[in-house]
Design an enzyme around this catalytic site. Structure first.
Site, PDB file in Angstrom:
ATOM      1  N   HIS A 123     -13.187  96.910 105.157  1.00 54.86           N
ATOM      2  CA  HIS A 123     -13.461  98.337 105.795  1.00 54.86           C
ATOM      3  C   HIS A 123     -14.704  98.851 105.189  1.00 54.86           C
ATOM      4  O   HIS A 123     -14.989  98.543 104.204  1.00 54.86           O
ATOM      5  CB  HIS A 123     -12.207  99.311 105.175  1.00 54.86           C
ATOM      6  CG  HIS A 123     -10.956  99.086 105.562  1.00 54.86           C
ATOM      7  ND1 HIS A 123      -9.696  99.994 105.480  1.00 54.86           N
ATOM      8  CD2 HIS A 123     -10.015  98.090 106.400  1.00 54.86           C
ATOM      9  CE1 HIS A 123      -8.670  99.452 106.116  1.00 54.86           C
ATOM     10  NE2 HIS A 123      -8.862  98.239 106.535  1.00 54.86           N
ATOM     11  N   ARG A 148     -14.465  96.603 109.632  1.00 58.44           N
ATOM     12  CA  ARG A 148     -13.565  98.055 110.516  1.00 58.44           C
ATOM     13  C   ARG A 148     -14.593  99.238 110.120  1.00 58.44           C
ATOM     14  O   ARG A 148     -14.766  99.452 108.772  1.00 58.44           O
ATOM     15  CB  ARG A 148     -12.179  98.101 109.918  1.00 58.44           C
ATOM     16  CG  ARG A 148     -11.791  98.855 110.864  1.00 58.44           C
ATOM     17  CD  ARG A 148     -10.125  99.234 110.124  1.00 58.44           C
ATOM     18  NE  ARG A 148     -10.203 100.649 109.528  1.00 58.44           N
ATOM     19  CZ  ARG A 148      -9.222 101.461 108.881  1.00 58.44           C
ATOM     20  NH1 ARG A 148      -8.147 100.980 109.143  1.00 58.44           N
ATOM     21  NH2 ARG A 148      -9.341 102.410 108.033  1.00 58.44           N
ATOM     22  N   TYR A 160      -8.217 110.743 108.515  1.00 56.17           N
ATOM     23  CA  TYR A 160      -7.600 109.510 108.076  1.00 56.17           C
ATOM     24  C   TYR A 160      -8.321 108.228 108.202  1.00 56.17           C
ATOM     25  O   TYR A 160      -9.135 108.072 109.054  1.00 56.17           O
ATOM     26  CB  TYR A 160      -6.271 109.407 108.918  1.00 56.17           C
ATOM     27  CG  TYR A 160      -5.189 108.132 108.085  1.00 56.17           C
ATOM     28  CD1 TYR A 160      -4.558 108.566 107.167  1.00 56.17           C
ATOM     29  CD2 TYR A 160      -5.515 107.012 108.679  1.00 56.17           C
ATOM     30  CE1 TYR A 160      -3.989 107.611 106.358  1.00 56.17           C
ATOM     31  CE2 TYR A 160      -4.661 105.917 108.068  1.00 56.17           C
ATOM     32  CZ  TYR A 160      -3.874 106.263 106.939  1.00 56.17           C
ATOM     33  OH  TYR A 160      -3.158 105.282 106.214  1.00 56.17           O
ATOM     34  N   ASP A 210     -10.179 101.558 114.146  1.00 58.75           N
ATOM     35  CA  ASP A 210      -8.823 101.767 114.174  1.00 58.75           C
ATOM     36  C   ASP A 210      -8.587 103.321 114.697  1.00 58.75           C
ATOM     37  O   ASP A 210      -9.019 104.211 113.956  1.00 58.75           O
ATOM     38  CB  ASP A 210      -8.260 101.571 112.747  1.00 58.75           C
ATOM     39  CG  ASP A 210      -6.889 101.427 112.623  1.00 58.75           C
ATOM     40  OD1 ASP A 210      -5.899 101.906 113.515  1.00 58.75           O
ATOM     41  OD2 ASP A 210      -6.357 101.235 111.315  1.00 58.75           O
ATOM     42  N   HIS A 212      -5.596 104.477 114.766  1.00 55.42           N
ATOM     43  CA  HIS A 212      -4.468 105.068 114.132  1.00 55.42           C
ATOM     44  C   HIS A 212      -3.531 105.874 115.077  1.00 55.42           C
ATOM     45  O   HIS A 212      -2.896 106.912 114.557  1.00 55.42           O
ATOM     46  CB  HIS A 212      -4.782 106.034 112.916  1.00 55.42           C
ATOM     47  CG  HIS A 212      -5.562 105.329 111.850  1.00 55.42           C
ATOM     48  ND1 HIS A 212      -5.023 104.282 110.936  1.00 55.42           N
ATOM     49  CD2 HIS A 212      -6.810 105.225 111.568  1.00 55.42           C
ATOM     50  CE1 HIS A 212      -5.847 103.985 110.325  1.00 55.42           C
ATOM     51  NE2 HIS A 212      -7.057 104.513 110.353  1.00 55.42           N
ATOM     52  N   GLU A 236      -8.054  99.258 117.439  1.00 56.74           N
ATOM     53  CA  GLU A 236      -6.568  98.999 116.792  1.00 56.74           C
ATOM     54  C   GLU A 236      -5.854 100.138 117.215  1.00 56.74           C
ATOM     55  O   GLU A 236      -6.180 101.524 117.224  1.00 56.74           O
ATOM     56  CB  GLU A 236      -6.918  98.995 115.191  1.00 56.74           C
ATOM     57  CG  GLU A 236      -5.595  98.633 114.382  1.00 56.74           C
ATOM     58  CD  GLU A 236      -5.840  98.471 113.087  1.00 56.74           C
ATOM     59  OE1 GLU A 236      -6.907  97.679 112.847  1.00 56.74           O
ATOM     60  OE2 GLU A 236      -5.453  98.765 112.158  1.00 56.74           O
ATOM     61  N   GLU A 262       0.980  97.190 113.179  1.00 59.89           N
ATOM     62  CA  GLU A 262       1.162  97.221 111.651  1.00 59.89           C
ATOM     63  C   GLU A 262       2.396  98.012 111.463  1.00 59.89           C
ATOM     64  O   GLU A 262       3.123  98.031 110.284  1.00 59.89           O
ATOM     65  CB  GLU A 262       0.013  97.837 111.064  1.00 59.89           C
ATOM     66  CG  GLU A 262      -0.111  99.300 111.343  1.00 59.89           C
ATOM     67  CD  GLU A 262      -1.488  99.877 110.577  1.00 59.89           C
ATOM     68  OE1 GLU A 262      -2.703  99.294 110.782  1.00 59.89           O
ATOM     69  OE2 GLU A 262      -1.420 100.858 109.835  1.00 59.89           O
ATOM     70  N   ARG A 283      -0.445  92.570 114.924  1.00 62.02           N
ATOM     71  CA  ARG A 283      -1.194  92.840 113.640  1.00 62.02           C
ATOM     72  C   ARG A 283       0.324  93.231 112.850  1.00 62.02           C
ATOM     73  O   ARG A 283       0.242  93.911 111.700  1.00 62.02           O
ATOM     74  CB  ARG A 283      -1.868  94.177 113.662  1.00 62.02           C
ATOM     75  CG  ARG A 283      -3.255  93.745 114.445  1.00 62.02           C
ATOM     76  CD  ARG A 283      -4.216  94.851 113.891  1.00 62.02           C
ATOM     77  NE  ARG A 283      -4.562  95.016 112.683  1.00 62.02           N
ATOM     78  CZ  ARG A 283      -4.013  95.838 111.819  1.00 62.02           C
ATOM     79  NH1 ARG A 283      -3.022  96.617 112.116  1.00 62.02           N
ATOM     80  NH2 ARG A 283      -4.398  95.812 110.539  1.00 62.02           N
ATOM     81  N   HIS A 312      -1.658  92.750 109.436  1.00 63.80           N
ATOM     82  CA  HIS A 312      -1.944  93.667 108.560  1.00 63.80           C
ATOM     83  C   HIS A 312      -2.076  93.501 107.203  1.00 63.80           C
ATOM     84  O   HIS A 312      -1.416  92.740 106.655  1.00 63.80           O
ATOM     85  CB  HIS A 312      -0.895  94.796 108.787  1.00 63.80           C
ATOM     86  CG  HIS A 312      -1.001  96.119 108.182  1.00 63.80           C
ATOM     87  ND1 HIS A 312      -0.028  97.026 107.669  1.00 63.80           N
ATOM     88  CD2 HIS A 312      -2.368  96.865 107.563  1.00 63.80           C
ATOM     89  CE1 HIS A 312      -0.575  97.977 107.061  1.00 63.80           C
ATOM     90  NE2 HIS A 312      -1.827  98.109 107.214  1.00 63.80           N
ATOM     91  N   GLU A 339      -6.729  91.032 108.015  1.00 60.81           N
ATOM     92  CA  GLU A 339      -7.206  92.103 107.102  1.00 60.81           C
ATOM     93  C   GLU A 339      -7.480  91.849 105.740  1.00 60.81           C
ATOM     94  O   GLU A 339      -6.351  91.346 105.031  1.00 60.81           O
ATOM     95  CB  GLU A 339      -6.511  93.452 107.535  1.00 60.81           C
ATOM     96  CG  GLU A 339      -6.888  94.949 107.001  1.00 60.81           C
ATOM     97  CD  GLU A 339      -6.036  95.962 107.084  1.00 60.81           C
ATOM     98  OE1 GLU A 339      -5.018  95.870 107.393  1.00 60.81           O
ATOM     99  OE2 GLU A 339      -6.668  97.021 107.396  1.00 60.81           O
ATOM    100  N   TRP A 402       1.198 109.330 114.693  1.00 58.59           N
ATOM    101  CA  TRP A 402       0.364 108.515 113.790  1.00 58.59           C
ATOM    102  C   TRP A 402      -0.074 107.495 114.923  1.00 58.59           C
ATOM    103  O   TRP A 402       1.030 106.887 115.685  1.00 58.59           O
ATOM    104  CB  TRP A 402       1.735 107.988 112.863  1.00 58.59           C
ATOM    105  CG  TRP A 402       1.199 108.473 111.697  1.00 58.59           C
ATOM    106  CD1 TRP A 402       1.918 108.997 110.820  1.00 58.59           C
ATOM    107  CD2 TRP A 402       0.187 108.181 110.623  1.00 58.59           C
ATOM    108  NE1 TRP A 402       1.812 109.462 109.425  1.00 58.59           N
ATOM    109  CE2 TRP A 402       0.381 108.693 109.550  1.00 58.59           C
ATOM    110  CE3 TRP A 402      -1.053 107.628 110.879  1.00 58.59           C
ATOM    111  CZ2 TRP A 402      -0.800 108.842 108.434  1.00 58.59           C
ATOM    112  CZ3 TRP A 402      -2.007 107.686 109.806  1.00 58.59           C
ATOM    113  CH2 TRP A 402      -1.558 108.384 108.598  1.00 58.59           C
TER     114      TRP A 402
HETATM  115  O1  EZ4 Z   1      -2.445 103.099 107.631  1.00 60.83           O
HETATM  116  O2  EZ4 Z   1      -1.459 100.537 105.445  1.00 60.83           O
HETATM  117  O3  EZ4 Z   1      -5.049  98.953 109.364  1.00 60.83           O
HETATM  118  N1  EZ4 Z   1      -4.719  99.819 108.238  1.00 60.83           N
HETATM  119  C1  EZ4 Z   1      -4.217 100.853 108.247  1.00 60.83           C
HETATM  120  C2  EZ4 Z   1      -3.661 101.384 107.006  1.00 60.83           C
HETATM  121  C3  EZ4 Z   1      -2.330 102.033 107.089  1.00 60.83           C
HETATM  122  C4  EZ4 Z   1      -1.715 101.968 105.948  1.00 60.83           C
HETATM  123  C5  EZ4 Z   1      -0.325 102.628 105.906  1.00 60.83           C
HETATM  124  O4  EZ4 Z   1       0.658 102.353 104.780  1.00 60.83           O
HETATM  125  O5  EZ4 Z   1      -4.077 101.418 109.447  1.00 60.83           O
HETATM  126  O6  EZ4 Z   1      -4.653 102.382 106.506  1.00 60.83           O
HETATM  127 CO    CO Z   2      -4.305 100.350 111.069  1.00 56.29          CO
END
Ligand code: EZ4
Ligand code: CO
Length: 402
Positions: A123, A148, A160, A210, A212, A236, A262, A283, A312, A339, A402
Site C-alpha cells: 500500500h 495500491r 478510508y 481499492d 472499498h 478492487e 475480501e 481476493r 486479501h 497483498e 462498505w
Molecule cells: O478494509 O482488512 O484490501 N484491503 C483492505 C483492508 C480491509 C481490512 C478490513 O479488515 O481493504 O484495509
Molecule cells: Co480491500
C-alpha cells in the site's frame, strides 16, 4: 490412533488484535490457525470455544476434508464470516499439523512448487497526492513492483484506506469512528491522482486501487472506464458485496480489470463472478473463506475460467494467514498477486517465522508445516481490547456502504 487432544483459543494484541486457534494432538504435535475477524473477534472466539472445540477433541487430526465437511454441512447454519473464519482456523491448524507430521512444508502437501516466488503488492497512501507519491517512492525503494495507491479525498475527513502518521490501521477506535463519504467528491478526485501516480511511477509498476465497495454499479462502470488510460492492474471492490449481478453491468462498460472477494466467505458467493467471467481476480482469504481447503476449491474453480488469485492480506490477517496464503500461492497454477502490508513491529514478538518478504515477493522456508510459532509468554504481555472498523456516513447523515 492419534487424536486431537486439545484446541485452545488464544487472544493477543501485539500492535493489533489477533485470535489464534492452537490444536495439539495426542502425539504432542501442534498446529496454528488464524481466527481473526476484524472488529468481531470475540464472536469467532466464542464460536470456536463454545461450539467447535468440544467437537474436535478425540477426533483424527489427519481427516482435514472430513472435518471441514462436518463443521460446514453438519452445523445446519451455513456460510457467513463468523462460521467460515472458525472453520478456517481449524482447517489451517490441521494443515500445519499434517505438514509437521509428514516433515513437509504445506505447499508440498498441496502439490508442490508452481513458482519460485509469490509476487506481492503493498500500500501507498497519503493525506495529499504528493504525500501519496512519496509513500509510493518508499515502496519502490523497498523493492515492490506492485503498489495500491489511495489518497484522502479533499474535504472528506479521514478517507478510508489512507495511512495516518505513517501507519495503516483502520480498526483503531474503541467504538466505531464515523467517517463522512461523498461519492461525488471521490469520483471528481480519484481519476486524477491515479493518473498522477502512473506518470510519477512510470509504465512498469503495477498500479492497484481499492474502491472499498463505495459505488453503485453504474458509477463503478463509469469510474472504470474513466481510468482505462491509467492501465490499472485492478480496480478492487467497486460495489457493495451483496450482489454478484452488479458486476454484469460494470463488465459491459469497462476493460479495467476487476478484483473482489475480501468480504466474501464461500465458493457460492463468488460462483457467478467466476463462471460468468465477471471479475479478473478473486481476493478471498484463507482466514475468512474456510481455510486452505476451501480457498483451494475456489481457486480451482477460478482456474477453469481464467480468473486468478489475489488473496486479501491486510495486517488484520495474522502472520499465520500470511504464511498459509503464501504456501497456497506457491502451489496453485492460477496465482495472480498477493497483498502484503507487513505488521506492527510488536507482532513479530508473538508470531515467530512465517512468510519472508524479499525483493517484491513473499517466500516460504522449507520447514515442516506453515513455519509459524506462537510465543505464549510474549502474547501474555499484549491484552486484547475491542477495536472497530469505521462506519461511513454520506454528507446527509445516512449510512453508506462498505
Ligand atoms: O478494509 O482488512 O484490501 N484491503 C483492505 C483492508 C480491509 C481490512 C478490513 O479488515 O481493504 O484495509
Ligand atoms: Co480491500
Amino acid at each position: 490412533m492419534t487424536t486431537i487432544e486439545r484446541a485452545e483459543v488464544l487472544l493477543t494484541s501485539p500492535g493489533r488484535n489477533f485470535v489464534t486457534l492452537r490444536i495439539t494432538t495426542s502425539d504432542g504435535v501442534t498446529g496454528l490457525g488464524d481466527a481473526t475477524l476484524n472488529g468481531r473477534e470475540l464472536a469467532v472466539a466464542s464460536y470456536l470455544r463454545d461450539h467447535v472445540v468440544p467437537l474436535l477433541v478425540g477426533r483424527d487430526p489427519a481427516r482435514i476434508e472430513d472435518l471441514w465437511q462436518y463443521l460446514f454441512r453438519g452445523a445446519y447454519w451455513r456460510r457467513g464470516p463468523v462460521t467460515m473464519t472458525a472453520i478456517a482456523a481449524v482447517d489451517v491448524a490441521l494443515w500445519d499439523v499434517k505438514g509437521k507430521v509428514a516433515g513437509l512444508p504445506v505447499y508440498q502437501l498441496l502439490g508442490g512448487r508452481s513458482r519460485e516466488q509469490v509476487l506481492v503488492y503493498t500500500h501507498a497512501s497519503g493525506e495529499s497526492v504528493p504525500e501519496m507519491l512519496e509513500d509510493a517512492d518508499r515502496a519502490r525503494e523497498l523493492g515492490y513492483a506492485a503498489i495500491r495507491v489511495q489518497a484522502a479525498v479533499p474535504g472528506i475527513a479521514g478517507t478510508y484506506g489512507v495511512k495516518k502518521n505513517g501507519r495503516y490501521e483502520p480498526a483503531d477506535h474503541a467504538l466505531p469512528q464515523e467517517q463522512p463519504w461523498s461519492t461525488e467528491a471521490y469520483l471528481a478526485f480519484a481519476p486524477d491522482y491515479l493518473r498522477a501516480a502512473r506518470e510519477h511511477l512510470g509504465a512498469e509498476v503495477h498500479l492497484l486501487h481499492d474502491v472499498h465497495h463505495r459505488l453503485t454499479p453504474l458509477e463503478a462502470a463509469r469510474f472504470g472506464r474513466s481510468v482505462e488510460d491509467v492501465g490499472l492492474y485492478w480496480m478492487e471492490d467497486p460495489t457493495p458485496a451483496d450482489s454478484q449481478d452488479a458486476f454484469r453491468l460494470i463488465r459491459q462498460h469497462t476493460t479495467t480489470p476487476i478484483a473482489v472477494g475480501e468480504v466474501l466467505t464461500s465458493i457460492w458467493d463468488v460462483k457467478d463472478l467466476i463462471t460468468e467471467q465477471l471479475v479478473d481476480y478473486v481476493r478471498c482469504s484463507v482466514v475468512h473463506a474456510g481455510g486452505i481447503t476451501h480457498l483451494r476449491r475456489i481457486y480451482d474453480l477460478a482456474a477453469l475460467y481464467n480468473v486468478r488469485s489475489g488473496s486479501h492480506g491486510a495486517s488484520d490477517l495474522s502472520p499465520v494467514t500470511q504464511a498459509a496464503a503464501t504456501h497456497l500461492a506457491t502451489a496453485i497454477p492460477n496465482f495472480g498477486i498477493q497483498e502484503h502490508m507487513g505488521y506492527p513491529d510488536l507482532t513479530a514478538e508473538v508470531f515467530h517465522g512465517g512468510a519472508r518478504y524479499d525483493g517484491g515477493a513473499l517466500h516460504v522456508d522449507d520447514v515442516p508445516g506453515l513455519g509459524v510459532e506462537y510465543d505464549d509468554a510474549a502474547a501474555a504481555r499484549f491484552e486484547y481490547s475491542p477495536k472497530y472498523l469505521p462506519v461511513a456516513r454520506r454528507l446527509d447523515g445516512s449510512v453508506h456502504d462498505w
